[in-house]
Design a protein around this motif. Structure first.
Motif, PDB file in Angstrom:
ATOM      1  N   GLU A 162       3.476  -0.488  -8.932  1.00  0.00           N
ATOM      2  CA  GLU A 162       2.915   0.426  -9.930  1.00  0.00           C
ATOM      3  C   GLU A 162       3.509   1.831  -9.862  1.00  0.00           C
ATOM      4  O   GLU A 162       3.122   2.702 -10.641  1.00  0.00           O
ATOM      5  CB  GLU A 162       1.393   0.511  -9.760  1.00  0.00           C
ATOM      6  N   ASN A 163       4.432   2.033  -8.915  1.00  0.00           N
ATOM      7  CA  ASN A 163       5.058   3.349  -8.747  1.00  0.00           C
ATOM      8  C   ASN A 163       4.015   4.425  -8.428  1.00  0.00           C
ATOM      9  O   ASN A 163       4.034   5.524  -8.982  1.00  0.00           O
ATOM     10  CB  ASN A 163       5.846   3.725 -10.009  1.00  0.00           C
ATOM     11  N   TRP A 164       3.098   4.080  -7.538  1.00  0.00           N
ATOM     12  CA  TRP A 164       2.055   5.001  -7.098  1.00  0.00           C
ATOM     13  C   TRP A 164       2.389   5.529  -5.706  1.00  0.00           C
ATOM     14  O   TRP A 164       3.118   4.890  -4.941  1.00  0.00           O
ATOM     15  CB  TRP A 164       0.696   4.291  -7.018  1.00  0.00           C
ATOM     16  N   SER A 165       1.804   6.670  -5.375  1.00  0.00           N
ATOM     17  CA  SER A 165       1.914   7.178  -4.008  1.00  0.00           C
ATOM     18  C   SER A 165       0.970   6.366  -3.118  1.00  0.00           C
ATOM     19  O   SER A 165       0.033   5.714  -3.601  1.00  0.00           O
ATOM     20  CB  SER A 165       1.545   8.659  -3.958  1.00  0.00           C
ATOM     21  N   ILE A 166       1.195   6.428  -1.805  1.00  0.00           N
ATOM     22  CA  ILE A 166       0.339   5.685  -0.878  1.00  0.00           C
ATOM     23  C   ILE A 166      -1.094   6.203  -0.940  1.00  0.00           C
ATOM     24  O   ILE A 166      -2.056   5.421  -0.938  1.00  0.00           O
ATOM     25  CB  ILE A 166       0.888   5.789   0.561  1.00  0.00           C
ATOM     26  N   ASP A 167      -1.256   7.519  -1.014  1.00  0.00           N
ATOM     27  CA  ASP A 167      -2.606   8.095  -1.071  1.00  0.00           C
ATOM     28  C   ASP A 167      -3.338   7.661  -2.333  1.00  0.00           C
ATOM     29  O   ASP A 167      -4.530   7.312  -2.291  1.00  0.00           O
ATOM     30  CB  ASP A 167      -2.531   9.627  -1.012  1.00  0.00           C
ATOM     31  N   PHE A 168      -2.630   7.684  -3.461  1.00  0.00           N
ATOM     32  CA  PHE A 168      -3.258   7.264  -4.718  1.00  0.00           C
ATOM     33  C   PHE A 168      -3.609   5.779  -4.662  1.00  0.00           C
ATOM     34  O   PHE A 168      -4.663   5.359  -5.154  1.00  0.00           O
ATOM     35  CB  PHE A 168      -2.322   7.543  -5.892  1.00  0.00           C
ATOM     36  N   THR A 169      -2.743   4.986  -4.051  1.00  0.00           N
ATOM     37  CA  THR A 169      -2.989   3.546  -3.938  1.00  0.00           C
ATOM     38  C   THR A 169      -4.230   3.270  -3.102  1.00  0.00           C
ATOM     39  O   THR A 169      -5.061   2.420  -3.464  1.00  0.00           O
ATOM     40  CB  THR A 169      -1.770   2.850  -3.303  1.00  0.00           C
ATOM     41  N   ARG A 170      -4.380   3.976  -2.003  1.00  0.00           N
ATOM     42  CA  ARG A 170      -5.564   3.791  -1.158  1.00  0.00           C
ATOM     43  C   ARG A 170      -6.837   4.169  -1.903  1.00  0.00           C
ATOM     44  O   ARG A 170      -7.862   3.482  -1.794  1.00  0.00           O
ATOM     45  CB  ARG A 170      -5.426   4.641   0.103  1.00  0.00           C
ATOM     46  N   LYS A 171      -6.753   5.235  -2.685  1.00  0.00           N
ATOM     47  CA  LYS A 171      -7.917   5.654  -3.466  1.00  0.00           C
ATOM     48  C   LYS A 171      -8.251   4.613  -4.528  1.00  0.00           C
ATOM     49  O   LYS A 171      -9.432   4.313  -4.774  1.00  0.00           O
ATOM     50  CB  LYS A 171      -7.639   7.007  -4.119  1.00  0.00           C
ATOM     51  N   ALA A 172      -7.220   4.051  -5.153  1.00  0.00           N
ATOM     52  CA  ALA A 172      -7.428   3.022  -6.172  1.00  0.00           C
ATOM     53  C   ALA A 172      -8.080   1.784  -5.563  1.00  0.00           C
ATOM     54  O   ALA A 172      -8.952   1.154  -6.180  1.00  0.00           O
ATOM     55  CB  ALA A 172      -6.097   2.659  -6.824  1.00  0.00           C
ATOM     56  N   ILE A 173      -7.687   1.424  -4.343  1.00  0.00           N
ATOM     57  CA  ILE A 173      -8.279   0.266  -3.664  1.00  0.00           C
ATOM     58  C   ILE A 173      -9.751   0.520  -3.350  1.00  0.00           C
ATOM     59  O   ILE A 173     -10.604  -0.374  -3.508  1.00  0.00           O
ATOM     60  CB  ILE A 173      -7.488  -0.062  -2.378  1.00  0.00           C
ATOM     61  N   GLU A 174     -10.079   1.732  -2.932  1.00  0.00           N
ATOM     62  CA  GLU A 174     -11.477   2.073  -2.648  1.00  0.00           C
ATOM     63  C   GLU A 174     -12.330   1.983  -3.913  1.00  0.00           C
ATOM     64  O   GLU A 174     -13.462   1.494  -3.883  1.00  0.00           O
ATOM     65  CB  GLU A 174     -11.567   3.481  -2.049  1.00  0.00           C
ATOM     66  N   GLU A 175     -11.764   2.440  -5.035  1.00  0.00           N
ATOM     67  CA  GLU A 175     -12.507   2.355  -6.296  1.00  0.00           C
ATOM     68  C   GLU A 175     -12.623   0.905  -6.766  1.00  0.00           C
ATOM     69  O   GLU A 175     -13.605   0.527  -7.406  1.00  0.00           O
ATOM     70  CB  GLU A 175     -11.829   3.212  -7.363  1.00  0.00           C
TER      71      GLU A 175
END
Length: 249
Positions: free
Chosen positions: A38-51
């Motif tokens: 998805e061309n996301w940063s690692i921090d954004f990806t972790r936040k997306a997984i939490e949501e």
């Protein structure tokens, strides 16, 4: 008026929070694969997984389930690809139930239905988690998708520049060839006009130099009659218009 209570399952939430989508023995785990896809940063990806985990929790505790945002849906799609993890571990051991993905059937009515469902999900999110859903995860899916689309579009710009340059060069070549062709055609037409005018002038000069060429035959017949002067007996005969033939005898 009856107040509707939203049931909560703390045990379920604890299990969901404690579940890791990244396998401990994987060199390229779920989160890194998702970030790359998805061309996301690692921090954004972790936040997306939490949501995503919060969304799953809402799906399980709400009578009518919940509707994901575009970003949460991307996490869900990726999780579904890991079939063994999803169907053999996550659903039976963590959720204690199957959780199926039901895509939209399309059409205006379906769109309005999901729009209402999504609005209800956001309201329930605030009621359950006592906070608003994060803007960057639940509302910015279109912006991120547009950003990716623009990124893909920029990749085509060098190719388009080459095409435009070649088209420009080709256009100049065509214009040059056309100019040369028109020049030659103009020279040929001009030469033909000059030759035609010259021919007309030559005919006019020739006519001026021989103005009586049409009456020469009659005068010659009379001069032919002058041979009659060799015989005196024919002198009077030559004077007669019709007797010149006899003078020749």
């Amino acid at each position: 008026m009856e107040t509707r209570m939203i049931l909560k399952d703390e045990s379920l939430w604890t299990r969901i929070q404690g579940f890791s989508l990244d396998a401990s023995d994987a060199d390229f785990p779920f989160s890194k694969k998702l970030a790359k896809e998805e061309n996301w940063s690692i921090d954004f990806t972790r936040k997306a997984i939490e949501e995503y985990k919060k969304f799953v929790y809402l799906c399980c505790i709400l009578p009518k389930g919940a509707s994901p945002s575009e970003i949460v849906d991307k996490v869900w799609h990726m999780h579904l690809i890991y079939t063994q993890n999803y169907w053999e571990e996550f659903c039976p051991d963590i959720l204690k139930r199957p959780l199926h993905h039901h895509p939209s059937k399309g059409g205006f009515n379906e769109k309005m239905k999901h729009h209402h469902w999504f609005s209800t999900t956001l309201k329930n999110y605030k009621d359950v988690f006592q906070s608003d859903a994060p803007q960057d995860i639940w509302f910015n899916g279109d912006a991120i998708e547009n950003k990716k689309s623009k990124s893909r579009m920029w990749k085509w710009i060098p190719f388009l520049m080459v095409i435009l340059t070649l088209s420009s060069c080709l256009g100049e070549v065509i214009i040059t060839i056309g100019s040369i062709f028109l020049s030659f055609a103009g020279i040929i037409i001009f030469g033909a006009i000059i030759a035609f005018i010259k021919q007309i002038k030559e005919i006019q000069v020739e006519n001026k130099e021989n103005p009586g060429s049409d009456s020469g035959g009659n005068s010659g017949s009379c001069s032919g009659g002058s041979s009659c002067s060799s015989g005196s007996s024919c002198g009077s005969g030559c004077g007669g218009g019709g007797g010149c033939g006899g003078c020749g005898g």
